[in-house]
Design a protein around this motif. Structure first.
Motif, PDB file in Angstrom:
ATOM      1  N   GLN A 195       0.854  -1.180   0.000  1.00 45.63           N
ATOM      2  CA  GLN A 195       0.000   0.000   0.000  1.00 45.63           C
ATOM      3  C   GLN A 195       0.898   1.241   0.000  1.00 45.63           C
ATOM      4  OE1 GLN A 195      -2.770  -0.178   3.227  1.00 45.63           O
ATOM      5  NE2 GLN A 195      -3.519   1.886   2.897  1.00 45.63           N
ATOM      6  N   ALA A 196       0.554   2.250  -0.776  1.00 42.89           N
ATOM      7  CA  ALA A 196       1.370   3.459  -0.903  1.00 42.89           C
ATOM      8  C   ALA A 196       1.650   4.071   0.469  1.00 42.89           C
ATOM      9  CB  ALA A 196       0.665   4.471  -1.784  1.00 42.89           C
ATOM     10  N   GLY A 197       2.925   4.323   0.743  1.00 41.97           N
ATOM     11  CA  GLY A 197       3.338   4.950   1.995  1.00 41.97           C
ATOM     12  C   GLY A 197       3.384   4.028   3.196  1.00 41.97           C
ATOM     13  N   ALA A 198       3.005   2.776   3.026  1.00 38.01           N
ATOM     14  CA  ALA A 198       2.947   1.848   4.153  1.00 38.01           C
ATOM     15  C   ALA A 198       4.301   1.221   4.424  1.00 38.01           C
ATOM     16  CB  ALA A 198       1.921   0.755   3.899  1.00 38.01           C
ATOM     17  N   LEU A 199       4.500   0.864   5.651  1.00 39.43           N
ATOM     18  CA  LEU A 199       5.659   0.110   6.088  1.00 39.43           C
ATOM     19  C   LEU A 199       5.232  -1.353   6.111  1.00 39.43           C
ATOM     20  CD1 LEU A 199       8.502   0.647   7.246  1.00 39.43           C
ATOM     21  CD2 LEU A 199       7.454   0.727   9.493  1.00 39.43           C
ATOM     22  N   ARG A 200       5.906  -2.210   5.344  1.00 41.39           N
ATOM     23  CA  ARG A 200       5.540  -3.632   5.300  1.00 41.39           C
ATOM     24  C   ARG A 200       6.369  -4.380   6.338  1.00 41.39           C
ATOM     25  NH1 ARG A 200       3.656  -6.660   0.271  1.00 41.39           N
ATOM     26  NH2 ARG A 200       1.946  -5.265   0.737  1.00 41.39           N
TER      27      ARG A 200
ATOM     28  N   VAL B 246      14.625   3.168   7.875  1.00 41.43           N
ATOM     29  CA  VAL B 246      13.823   2.249   7.061  1.00 41.43           C
ATOM     30  C   VAL B 246      12.780   3.020   6.258  1.00 41.43           C
ATOM     31  CG1 VAL B 246      12.112   0.379   7.169  1.00 41.43           C
ATOM     32  CG2 VAL B 246      14.202   0.229   8.525  1.00 41.43           C
ATOM     33  N   VAL B 247      12.116   3.975   6.894  1.00 41.69           N
ATOM     34  CA  VAL B 247      11.092   4.775   6.207  1.00 41.69           C
ATOM     35  C   VAL B 247      11.741   5.611   5.103  1.00 41.69           C
ATOM     36  CG1 VAL B 247       9.438   6.670   6.518  1.00 41.69           C
ATOM     37  CG2 VAL B 247       9.502   4.786   8.169  1.00 41.69           C
ATOM     38  N   ALA B 248      12.912   6.195   5.384  1.00 43.60           N
ATOM     39  CA  ALA B 248      13.603   7.007   4.372  1.00 43.60           C
ATOM     40  C   ALA B 248      14.031   6.146   3.187  1.00 43.60           C
ATOM     41  CB  ALA B 248      14.811   7.694   4.992  1.00 43.60           C
ATOM     42  N   GLU B 249      14.549   4.942   3.452  1.00 41.32           N
ATOM     43  CA  GLU B 249      14.962   4.046   2.368  1.00 41.32           C
ATOM     44  C   GLU B 249      13.765   3.620   1.528  1.00 41.32           C
ATOM     45  OE1 GLU B 249      17.066   0.919   4.363  1.00 41.32           O
ATOM     46  OE2 GLU B 249      18.889   2.120   4.540  1.00 41.32           O
ATOM     47  N   ALA B 250      12.633   3.383   2.175  1.00 37.00           N
ATOM     48  CA  ALA B 250      11.426   3.000   1.440  1.00 37.00           C
ATOM     49  C   ALA B 250      10.972   4.141   0.537  1.00 37.00           C
ATOM     50  CB  ALA B 250      10.310   2.615   2.408  1.00 37.00           C
TER      51      ALA B 250
END
Length: 165
Positions: free
Chosen positions: A22-27, A148-152
């Motif tokens: 999902q767009a913007g989501a952290l999996r 992690v969020v920045a890399e995503a």
């Protein structure tokens, strides 16, 4: 909100790809024996519950099940059999992996697949873990989560060279 649920049995000869994130989501993947709690070591986990987490909601993506697992000592039932590589392959696309424990060689394989492993000191419910992650996303994420969020985000913002001459 309805979501599509896919349960996969992963073996050496058959592996399915995870649904798109999902767009913007952290999996995230959670090592679990019962699909209710974070309560397993990486190698001995019979299941991984996979969720997409946003600051104000989460959605179940899939549960991946394994019949052939290591015992919690990290030893394989049959020496020489690789039970870790299929697990890592099944979790590709996840950004975080939560488990009670993970050995060094397994952690190296997980990290090389660009999945950040996180050891949790004691079992907890999946719902409680997801709530904690949301709180971190909404407030002041710790450095490992910001990374992690920045890399995503960077992976999604690939430069487009078509318009350049």
């Amino acid at each position: 909100m309805s979501s599509i649920r896919r349960f996969s049995l992963v073996s050496d000869r058959f592996q399915k790809q995870m649904p798109e994130r999902q767009a913007g989501a952290l999996r995230i993947a959670i090592a679990t024996q019962d699909l209710k709690g974070l309560n397993a070591h990486f190698g001995s986990a019979r299941h991984f519950a996979v969720y997409d987490v946003l600051p104000h909601e989460w959605s179940f993506v899939e549960a991946v099940a394994f019949d052939d697992v290591s015992d919690e000592s990290g030893r394989h039932r049959t020496e020489g059999d690789d039970r870790i590589a299929p697990k890592v392959a099944a979790l590709r696309g996840c950004q975080l992996l939560f488990c009670l424990a993970i050995g060094g060689p397994s952690a190296a394989k997980v990290i090389s697949a660009k999945i950040h492993p996180i050891k949790v000191p004691q079992p907890e419910s999946i719902q409680h873990l997801l709530s904690r992650i949301q709180t971190m996303l909404r407030t002041a994420p710790p450095p490992w989560l910001r990374k992690v969020v920045a890399e995503a985000g960077a992976a999604k913002e690939k430069p487009c060279f078509e318009s350049e001459d």
